[in-house]
Enzyme design. Structure first.
Site, PDB file in Angstrom:
ATOM      1  N   HIS A   1       0.869  -1.188   0.000  1.00 37.92           N
ATOM      2  CA  HIS A   1       0.000   0.000   0.000  1.00 37.92           C
ATOM      3  C   HIS A   1       0.903   1.235   0.000  1.00 37.92           C
ATOM      4  O   HIS A   1       2.008   1.188   0.545  1.00 37.92           O
ATOM      5  CB  HIS A   1      -0.834  -0.053   1.294  1.00 37.92           C
ATOM      6  CG  HIS A   1      -1.929   0.944   1.395  1.00 37.92           C
ATOM      7  ND1 HIS A   1      -1.716   2.244   1.776  1.00 37.92           N
ATOM      8  CD2 HIS A   1      -3.263   0.834   1.177  1.00 37.92           C
ATOM      9  CE1 HIS A   1      -2.875   2.885   1.809  1.00 37.92           C
ATOM     10  NE2 HIS A   1      -3.828   2.053   1.443  1.00 37.92           N
TER      11      HIS A   1
ATOM     12  N   ASP B   1       2.598  -4.673   8.119  1.00 38.15           N
ATOM     13  CA  ASP B   1       1.415  -3.827   7.947  1.00 38.15           C
ATOM     14  C   ASP B   1       0.204  -4.744   8.107  1.00 38.15           C
ATOM     15  O   ASP B   1      -0.110  -5.536   7.224  1.00 38.15           O
ATOM     16  CB  ASP B   1       1.483  -3.188   6.547  1.00 38.15           C
ATOM     17  CG  ASP B   1       0.148  -2.583   6.109  1.00 38.15           C
ATOM     18  OD1 ASP B   1      -0.838  -2.671   6.852  1.00 38.15           O
ATOM     19  OD2 ASP B   1       0.113  -2.026   4.994  1.00 38.15           O
TER      20      ASP B   1
ATOM     21  N   GLN C   1      -5.083  -5.077   6.904  1.00 32.80           N
ATOM     22  CA  GLN C   1      -6.133  -6.008   6.474  1.00 32.80           C
ATOM     23  C   GLN C   1      -6.162  -7.275   7.320  1.00 32.80           C
ATOM     24  O   GLN C   1      -7.233  -7.799   7.620  1.00 32.80           O
ATOM     25  CB  GLN C   1      -5.917  -6.397   5.001  1.00 32.80           C
ATOM     26  CG  GLN C   1      -6.034  -5.233   4.032  1.00 32.80           C
ATOM     27  CD  GLN C   1      -7.422  -4.618   4.014  1.00 32.80           C
ATOM     28  OE1 GLN C   1      -8.429  -5.288   4.244  1.00 32.80           O
ATOM     29  NE2 GLN C   1      -7.493  -3.319   3.767  1.00 32.80           N
TER      30      GLN C   1
ATOM     31  N   LYS D   1     -10.692  -0.725  10.514  1.00 32.58           N
ATOM     32  CA  LYS D   1     -10.891  -1.939   9.708  1.00 32.58           C
ATOM     33  C   LYS D   1     -11.314  -3.107  10.601  1.00 32.58           C
ATOM     34  O   LYS D   1     -11.574  -4.200  10.135  1.00 32.58           O
ATOM     35  CB  LYS D   1      -9.609  -2.324   8.975  1.00 32.58           C
ATOM     36  CG  LYS D   1      -8.913  -1.163   8.289  1.00 32.58           C
ATOM     37  CD  LYS D   1      -8.779  -1.323   6.820  1.00 32.58           C
ATOM     38  CE  LYS D   1      -7.865  -0.239   6.266  1.00 32.58           C
ATOM     39  NZ  LYS D   1      -8.188   0.144   4.912  1.00 32.58           N
TER      40      LYS D   1
ATOM     41  N   CYS E   1      -4.720   2.361  -3.721  1.00 31.20           N
ATOM     42  CA  CYS E   1      -3.475   2.854  -3.114  1.00 31.20           C
ATOM     43  C   CYS E   1      -2.331   1.865  -3.307  1.00 31.20           C
ATOM     44  O   CYS E   1      -1.465   1.714  -2.417  1.00 31.20           O
ATOM     45  CB  CYS E   1      -3.646   3.178  -1.621  1.00 31.20           C
ATOM     46  SG  CYS E   1      -4.785   4.515  -1.341  1.00 31.20           S
TER      47      CYS E   1
END
Ligand code: PMP
Length: 411
Positions: A128, A205, A208, A231, A369
């Protein structure tokens, strides 16, 4: 396809999310944009109202009842995050706005202190922008270089290429745990071990992955793990960064200001202990407090149970969509979270998104992104469906029917 072993009542879950019960353009809302942000259960919404009606005060410094109560609730969320990630200590949990701020924090502090000219930072093609640009800023400042792990045709990392990129020059490896654009789940435990073998640190990261996968930062042995509350059914504007205590202790602070200090004079300032050293100024107290309600909500169902259900939605939708002529799924990794990116011959993703919206179906279109990923795939963008625990098989059927109708109109 028959769904099996669903451990919770989906209709009951849907009752917990007020926003789902509305019509959009005269049709019942089908919300399939969960990878962008999830909807919020009542327990989270009510926590925000309750906080402002009953608790609002600035935290940590006050001598009065409300300040103590707000502080206690804020710190209870830190403990809930520690538990959610299985971190060793709440000193390792720093409140941030989300993954974007977390990665900027690492690049600006650990990065500035440890990366020098000629050093290398390894990323992957599927990152991203928030896991690319902060490293580019750092690399430009220091004269360091970015190296990129390529993907195979399924959208999986080429691990042998990763191995080849690793060297004593590698200082940081920063990789998405699950891709927002492809759904791919990356083997970050193995990748962290490989980074450590050359003396580099490993940043994950978790934007998600955090909502879909059970997490254990000690087992994964990541040096840093970042995720965004919004999220995971929590409000926007709040997230968490886990960092190993020894690293955080050695790092310079990020923002300067109140709360992150022990003593200040015009000559010299000493910094507060962890985690407060990284939390300058009045934080986002209300959203932090409601964050705990979201994490408790998820935990009350069990992440493995949620993942099992979402995986069936993913499989069912994949099967149904593959029957549509000219539709190609972008991202066919063996291990995926419930994200389906797709392109259709002769149709622009934005047109697909706009027409599905007229049927009340919310999906996301564009580059997500991840422009370097799109460039590597030779496409400008995809249409993306992403599921949460409140989505249903019926909604998949509605979307597939709408998609078939839409594509007839566009072709
Ligand atoms: N990484 C990934 C994989 C994401 O999906 C997102 C959000 N789309 C981010 C980072 C950035 O998260 P935030 O905007 O919450 O900071």
């Amino acid at each position: 396809m028959q769904f099996t072993d669903i451990a919770f009542d989906i209709e009951k879950v849907r009752q917990d999310f007020p926003i789902l019960h509305q019509k959009v353009h005269g049709k019942p809302l089908v919300y399939f944009d969960n990878a962008a942000t999830s909807q919020k259960p009542k327990t989270v919404i009510e926590a925000l109202t309750t906080y402002y009606e009953a608790t609002n005060a600035n935290i940590h410094r006050g001598a009065h009842y409300l300040a103590a109560k707000a502080t206690e609730e804020y710190e209870q969320t830190r403990e809930a995050i520690r538990d959610f990630l299985n971190a060793q200590s709440t000193q390792e949990i720093i409140f941030v706005r989300g993954v974007t701020e977390a990665i900027n924090l690492i690049a600006s502090t650990y990065g500035r202190a440890n990366v020098q000219a000629g050093d290398e930072i390894i990323l992957s093609t599927m990152e991203h922008h928030s896991n690319i640009v902060p490293w580019q800023l750092l690399a430009a400042e220091k004269g360091a270089h970015i190296r990129v792990i390529p993907l195979n045709e399924h959208g999986e990392l080429q691990m042998e290429e990763y191995q080849k990129l690793l060297s004593p020059r590698t200082k940081i490896v920063s990789i998405v745990h699950a891709s927002n654009a492809l759904g791919t789940i990356n083997p970050i435990k193995e990748m962290a071990a490989m980074a450590h073998a050359v003396g580099a640190i490993f940043v994950a990261d978790g934007a998600q992955a955090s909502v879909h996968l059970p997490l254990d930062v000690q087992d994964l042995d990541c040096d840093f793990y970042a995720f965004s509350g919004h999220k995971v059914y929590a409000p926007t504007g709040i997230g968490a960064l886990y960092g190993k205590k020894a690293l955080l202790e050695a790092m310079p602070p990020y923002h300067g200001g109140g709360e992150m200090i022990k003593d200040v004079s015009f000559e010299h300032t000493t910094y507060n202990e962890l985690p407060f050293k990284f939390e300058a100024g009045t934080p986002n107290i209300a959203d932090a407090i409601a964050f705990r309600n979201a994490l408790e909500y998820v935990s009350s169902f069990g992440k493995a149970n949620i993942a099992h259900y979402e995986h069936q939605l993913l499989q069912y939708a994949t099967e149904q969509m593959l029957q549509i002529e000219g539709l190609r799924i972008v991202g066919t990794a063996a291990q995926k979270v419930s994200v389906i990116s797709f392109v259709v011959d002769g149709c622009h993703p934005n047109d697909i998104g706009t027409l599905l919206d007229t049927d009340g179906i919310a999906i996301r279109t564009g580059h997500h992104c991840t422009q370097p990923l799109m460039d590597s795939l030779g496409i400008s963008g995809t249409a993306r469906i992403s599921f949460a625990m409140y989505n249903t098989k019926d909604e998949v059927d509605i979307a597939v029917r709408s998609l078939q109708k839409t594509l007839k109109m566009l072709r």
